[in-house]
Enzyme design. Structure first.
Site, PDB file in Angstrom:
ATOM      1  N   LYS A   1       0.839  -1.196   0.000  1.00 57.60           N
ATOM      2  CA  LYS A   1       0.000   0.000   0.000  1.00 57.60           C
ATOM      3  C   LYS A   1       0.875   1.247   0.000  1.00 57.60           C
ATOM      4  CE  LYS A   1      -2.052   2.790   2.843  1.00 57.60           C
ATOM      5  NZ  LYS A   1      -2.182   3.999   1.966  1.00 57.60           N
TER       6      LYS A   1
ATOM      7  N   CYS B   1      12.894  12.045   5.692  1.00 57.22           N
ATOM      8  CA  CYS B   1      12.870  11.659   7.102  1.00 57.22           C
ATOM      9  C   CYS B   1      14.211  11.895   7.776  1.00 57.22           C
ATOM     10  CB  CYS B   1      12.443  10.206   7.248  1.00 57.22           C
ATOM     11  SG  CYS B   1      13.493   9.032   6.359  1.00 57.22           S
TER      12      CYS B   1
ATOM     13  N   GLU C   1       9.225   2.829  10.831  1.00 56.94           N
ATOM     14  CA  GLU C   1      10.202   3.912  10.720  1.00 56.94           C
ATOM     15  C   GLU C   1       9.409   5.206  10.696  1.00 56.94           C
ATOM     16  OE1 GLU C   1      11.789   6.874   9.250  1.00 56.94           O
ATOM     17  OE2 GLU C   1      12.599   5.827   7.507  1.00 56.94           O
TER      18      GLU C   1
END
Length: 489
Positions: free
Chosen positions: A173, A282, A248
């Site tokens: 997804k 990130c 994460e």
């Protein structure tokens, strides 16, 4: 062509629903994709379950699974330009970045094509000649793999390559905001020879399809990359069914610069760490922590060059960074700018939308630098996920380390210094999953990636990235069985 892939066939949403895909550089929809329902997601999980329990993939010789991964890498390279252009339209990043992403994804598939061939099973000496004891490794089962919007192709590859190499079945997804390159990847996986049901794809929002992917008893593992709040919900859901969950969850990453670092290089690496992909990374180095004696000069250089960063459409070769991914995300970044001002941080540059006419329809935002920051500010504590750099100052090495570790996150950090011993000393002291010395941002498939603290658990890439998708089993074989004689009756 339909966009959901379930049990080896492409299909439309069961209720006919679709979602527009918007180009962040123009603010306009350029295509639409099928939007899965909860029943579609459940069908994908059921297909993956059947393929694992009744299919042959887990028992397929590892050499053959390796060949599928290697063939996928070849197909990625074949379609590189098409995929890169799609990634740029979908995410807004520059075409140069997207091309690098495709190369990196191909490298990940090649790495795991090799890594799955490395022998990890082992014999165990139990001190008895009549016992053969060994530890073997088996696939986990059905894996839900959920990727974020900022690096959709890259992040899903980090998950699906080792998952398939280990013999699992999967449901993929991508973010509903940036789904297109994952659709392309699934087509390539099917072309490479992945059997029906081993790879399934659902598109749609987390509230609709998420429960089937994260709570269903038929799912054995969930790997999620994204926001902290969603990751916490997935961890709680996984606890109910005792499934393996790896997450994460981003970072607030320090970039420590000592006075002996080369000034020009430091300025350049600070810019790269903070403003690549407009800070939507990130591991972005959004906390500049600089030694006080050189802080003014360094900050002046950073501000000067930040003002000259060419912001524009990712398809324009002259652009150095692109837009933010959506109008909603730009509003979030703007809210952090307002917050920083209210907290007393000094805005040195940026903090607003560009004024150029050709950028007004897209979701662009200027590279932004705040000075006079400290750890009491939410601007410094929270992940802004945009082109916002904060500046903190230190006098001693110990103070630099304390500042860099004073965060709830622990994904990545950097240190710049001409002193080799100090660089290693600081790197050892930083509580972050990746530390760069005199660099910022590189990664390779061979080295593990992941965070400490609220940046998540588990690891992707490297041997540990494959181990996440395996479970060990101890097999004890008695070669001379005889009664144990424990009970006399």
């Amino acid at each position: 062509m339909p966009d959901l892939f379930i049990d080896g066939s492409w299909r439309s949403s069961s209720d006919g629903g679709t979602r527009d895909v918007v180009d962040p550089a123009t603010g306009r929809a350029f295509t639409a994709v099928d939007e899965a329902t909860a029943s579609d997601a459940e069908a994908a999980v059921a297909a993956a379950r059947r393929a694992f329990d009744e299919g042959s993939w887990a028992a397929t010789p590892v050499d053959d699974r390796s060949k599928v991964l290697r063939r996928t890498a070849e197909l990625l390279e074949r379609d590189k330009e098409e995929i890169a252009r799609t990634e740029t339209l979908d995410t807004g990043k520059t075409l140069a970045e997207s091309r690098i992403d495709v190369d990196d994804v191909a490298a990940v598939f090649r790495y795991y094509a090799d890594e799955v061939l490395r022998e990890v099973d082992r014999s165990v000496d139990v001190g008895r000649e009549d016992v053969v004891s060994r530890v073997v490794h088996a696939p986990i089962g059905v894996c839900s793999l959920i990727a974020p919007w900022n690096y959709p192709l890259l992040q899903i590859a980090w998950k699906v390559a080792p998952a398939l190499g280990a013999g699992n079945t999967t449901v993929l997804k991508p973010s509903e905001v940036t789904p297109l390159t994952t659709v392309h990847l699934v087509r390539l996986l099917a072309e490479a020879g992945v059997p029906d049901g081993v790879v399934n794809l659902v598109l749609g929002g987390g509230p609709v399809v998420g429960p089937a992917l994260t709570e269903h008893d038929d799912v054995d593992l969930v790997s999620f990359t994204g926001g902290l709040a969603t990751g916490q919900r997935i961890l709680r859901a996984g606890a109910e069914s005792i499934k393996r969950v790896t997450v994460e969850l981003g970072g607030k990453n320090p970039h420590v610069v000592f006075a002996d670092a080369d000034l020009a290089t430091a300025v350049d690496l600070v810019l790269t760490g903070a403003f690549l992909h407009s800070g939507q990374v990130c591991s972005a180095g959004t906390r500049l922590i600089v030694e006080e004696s050189v802080a003014d000069a360094l900050v002046e250089g950073v501000v000067d060059r930040a003002r000259r960063i060419r912001v524009g459409s990712g398809l324009d070769p002259a652009s150095e960074t692109g837009p933010l991914v959506s109008a909603a995300h730009r509003e979030k970044v703007e809210a952090y700018v307002a917050l920083g001002r209210s907290e007393g941080a000094r805005l040195l540059t940026g903090g607003k939308r560009p004024e150029a006419d050709h950028l007004r329809d897209g979701f662009f935002f200027e590279p932004t630098v705040f000075d006079g920051c400290d750890r009491s500010m939410r601007l410094v504590q929270e992940e802004t996920f945009g082109p916002i750099l904060t500046v903190e100052r230190f006098r001693t090495e110990a103070e630099a380390v304390a500042l860099a570790n004073d965060t709830a996150y622990g994904l990545a950090g950097g240190v710049q210094t001409a002193d080799v011993e100090r660089g290693e000393r600081v790197a050892a002291a930083l509580r972050h999953g990746t530390v760069w010395i005199n660099d910022f941002g590189p990664y390779v498939p061979q080295a593990e990636w992941g965070g400490w603290g609220r940046s998540g658990n588990g690891r992707e890439l490297g041997p540990e990235g494959l181990a996440e998708y395996r479970q060990s089993k101890h097999v004890w074989r008695n070669t001379a069985p005889r009664p144990a004689g424990w009970f006399a009756g």
